[in-house]
Design a protein around this motif. Structure first.
Motif, PDB file in Angstrom:
ATOM      1  N   VAL A   1     -27.110  11.601  12.250  1.00 29.17           N
ATOM      2  CA  VAL A   1     -26.723  10.282  11.739  1.00 29.17           C
ATOM      3  C   VAL A   1     -27.978   9.580  11.243  1.00 29.17           C
TER       4      VAL A   1
ATOM      5  N   LEU B   1     -30.838   7.950  13.120  1.00 25.12           N
ATOM      6  CA  LEU B   1     -30.369   7.004  14.140  1.00 25.12           C
ATOM      7  C   LEU B   1     -29.904   7.728  15.390  1.00 25.12           C
ATOM      8  N   GLY B   2     -29.462   8.969  15.224  1.00 28.03           N
ATOM      9  CA  GLY B   2     -28.951   9.717  16.371  1.00 28.03           C
ATOM     10  C   GLY B   2     -28.470  11.078  15.925  1.00 28.03           C
ATOM     11  N   LYS B   3     -28.010  11.852  16.913  1.00 22.15           N
ATOM     12  CA  LYS B   3     -27.538  13.207  16.619  1.00 22.15           C
ATOM     13  C   LYS B   3     -26.217  13.451  17.318  1.00 22.15           C
ATOM     14  N   GLY B   4     -25.301  14.137  16.651  1.00 19.66           N
ATOM     15  CA  GLY B   4     -24.071  14.586  17.283  1.00 19.66           C
ATOM     16  C   GLY B   4     -24.136  16.085  17.447  1.00 19.66           C
ATOM     17  N   ALA B   5     -23.070  16.679  17.931  1.00 22.29           N
ATOM     18  CA  ALA B   5     -23.050  18.118  18.168  1.00 22.29           C
ATOM     19  C   ALA B   5     -23.233  18.891  16.859  1.00 22.29           C
ATOM     20  N   PHE B   6     -22.629  18.423  15.784  1.00 19.43           N
ATOM     21  CA  PHE B   6     -22.670  19.141  14.499  1.00 19.43           C
ATOM     22  C   PHE B   6     -23.303  18.295  13.405  1.00 19.43           C
ATOM     23  N   SER B   7     -23.897  17.196  13.767  1.00 21.17           N
ATOM     24  CA  SER B   7     -24.290  16.240  12.728  1.00 21.17           C
ATOM     25  C   SER B   7     -25.583  15.519  13.059  1.00 21.17           C
TER      26      SER B   7
ATOM     27  N   ALA C   1     -24.428   3.700   8.217  1.00 22.57           N
ATOM     28  CA  ALA C   1     -24.859   4.852   9.016  1.00 22.57           C
ATOM     29  C   ALA C   1     -24.119   6.066   8.472  1.00 22.57           C
TER      30      ALA C   1
ATOM     31  N   LYS D   1     -23.121   9.861   8.762  1.00 16.43           N
ATOM     32  CA  LYS D   1     -23.043  11.036   9.631  1.00 16.43           C
ATOM     33  C   LYS D   1     -23.025  12.245   8.706  1.00 16.43           C
TER      34      LYS D   1
ATOM     35  N   ASP E   1     -19.942   1.813   8.855  1.00 17.57           N
ATOM     36  CA  ASP E   1     -20.671   0.557   8.992  1.00 17.57           C
ATOM     37  C   ASP E   1     -21.756   0.746  10.039  1.00 17.57           C
TER      38      ASP E   1
HETATM   39  N1  LIG Z   1     -22.226   3.609  12.947  1.00 15.66           N
HETATM   40  C1  LIG Z   1     -23.341   3.911  13.632  1.00 15.66           C
HETATM   41  N2  LIG Z   1     -24.342   3.008  13.706  1.00 15.66           N
HETATM   42  C2  LIG Z   1     -25.487   3.314  14.398  1.00 15.66           C
HETATM   43  N3  LIG Z   1     -25.721   4.472  15.029  1.00 15.66           N
HETATM   44  C3  LIG Z   1     -24.759   5.401  14.978  1.00 15.66           C
HETATM   45  C4  LIG Z   1     -23.519   5.174  14.286  1.00 15.66           C
HETATM   46  N4  LIG Z   1     -22.756   6.272  14.413  1.00 15.66           N
HETATM   47  C5  LIG Z   1     -23.466   7.141  15.155  1.00 15.66           C
HETATM   48  N5  LIG Z   1     -24.677   6.633  15.505  1.00 15.66           N
HETATM   49  C6  LIG Z   1     -25.716   7.308  16.304  1.00 15.66           C
HETATM   50  O1  LIG Z   1     -25.568   8.725  16.191  1.00 15.66           O
HETATM   51  C7  LIG Z   1     -25.257   9.316  17.464  1.00 15.66           C
HETATM   52  C8  LIG Z   1     -24.259  10.442  17.264  1.00 15.66           C
HETATM   53  O2  LIG Z   1     -23.075   9.946  16.657  1.00 15.66           O
HETATM   54  P1  LIG Z   1     -21.628  10.250  17.228  1.00 15.66           P
HETATM   55  O3  LIG Z   1     -21.557   9.843  18.646  1.00 15.66           O
HETATM   56  O4  LIG Z   1     -20.656   9.710  16.257  1.00 15.66           O
HETATM   57  O5  LIG Z   1     -21.640  11.822  17.144  1.00 15.66           O
HETATM   58  P2  LIG Z   1     -20.697  12.895  17.830  1.00 15.66           P
HETATM   59  O6  LIG Z   1     -19.297  12.451  17.769  1.00 15.66           O
HETATM   60  O7  LIG Z   1     -21.307  13.294  19.111  1.00 15.66           O
HETATM   61  O8  LIG Z   1     -20.966  14.029  16.750  1.00 15.66           O
HETATM   62  P3  LIG Z   1     -20.164  15.311  16.341  1.00 15.66           P
HETATM   63  O9  LIG Z   1     -19.000  14.807  15.513  1.00 15.66           O
HETATM   64  O10 LIG Z   1     -21.176  16.055  15.503  1.00 15.66           O
HETATM   65  O11 LIG Z   1     -19.778  15.986  17.598  1.00 15.66           O
HETATM   66  C9  LIG Z   1     -24.740   8.164  18.308  1.00 15.66           C
HETATM   67  O12 LIG Z   1     -24.952   8.399  19.665  1.00 15.66           O
HETATM   68  C10 LIG Z   1     -25.579   6.996  17.784  1.00 15.66           C
HETATM   69  O13 LIG Z   1     -26.872   7.024  18.345  1.00 15.66           O
END
Ligand SMILES: Nc1ncnc2c1ncn2[C@@H]1O[C@H](COP(=O)(O)OP(=O)(O)OP(=O)(O)O)[C@@H](O)[C@H]1O
Length: 90
Positions: free
Chosen positions: A26, A18-24, A39, A41, A89
């Motif tokens: 999703v 669904l997406g990517k974070g810096a360390f993760s 979702a 992570k 969720d």
């Molecule tokens: N509950 C969710 N439902 C749908 N998509 C999600 C959800 N949580 C995260 N995503 C998707 O994953 C992407 C990255 O998640 P998030 O913004 O939580 O990461 P982050 O805080 O940047 O990560 P990190 O903790 O690794 O730095 C989001 O931009 C979104 O596209």
């Protein structure tokens, strides 16, 4: 010998990203027992420093306390050998 814990993969089917974070990463996942979607992570904890790992535990602790209509709810938090799963969720 004890088997490594597979609490996440025993209970959830992992679907598309669904997406990517810096360390993760999703990914959408489906809880096998209920068919409900979440979702997940997924954080590779082997790549984290001790400090980052503390921050992850803090994030999980804070997310668990948050209850607001505009904030996704943390449904589950699972630590396995190399990965931590924060199940939100969808
Ligand atoms: N509950 C969710 N439902 C749908 N998509 C999600 C959800 N949580 C995260 N995503 C998707 O994953 C992407 C990255 O998640 P998030 O913004 O939580 O990461 P982050 O805080 O940047 O990560 P990190 O903790 O690794 O730095 C989001 O931009 C979104 O596209």
């Amino acid at each position: 010998m004890a088997q490594p814990s597979t609490r996440f993969s025993d209970n959830y089917e992992v679907k598309e990203e669904l997406g990517k974070g810096a360390f993760s990463v999703v990914r959408r996942c489906v809880q096998k027992a209920t068919g409900l979607e979440f979702a997940a992570k997924i954080i590779n904890t082997k790549k984290l420093s001790a400090r980052d790992f503390q921050k992850l535990e803090r994030e999980a602790r804070i997310c668990r306390k948050l209850q607001h209509p505009n904030i996704v709810r943390l449904h589950d938090s699972i630590q396995e050998e190399s990965y931590h799963y924060l199940v939100f969720d969808l």
